[in-house]
Design a protein around this motif. Sequence first.
Motif: not given
Length: 89
Positions: A16-20, A22-27
Amino acid sequence: MTQYENRLLDDIAKLMTSAAGAAQGMRSEVETLIRAQAERMVADLDLVPRDEFDAMKDMAIAARTDAEGLKARLEALEARLAKLEKSGS
């Protein structure tokens, strides 16, 4: 079994931390792309910078004021000329 459950929860938390992250990086990447596209669109519109607009506005106001003054002077001179022509007749 308790140790297995803790390890599973730790793995899920890491995922979940990694996904968050990655989502922040995509944003961040999407924001950068949108900002670049918006700047490109504004540049294509050939807009005038605010300081140039304000300078032209001030020049237009000054020109209008001068024109109004000249108009008043011309009207006064025409009235004077008409009076002189009338008295000379």
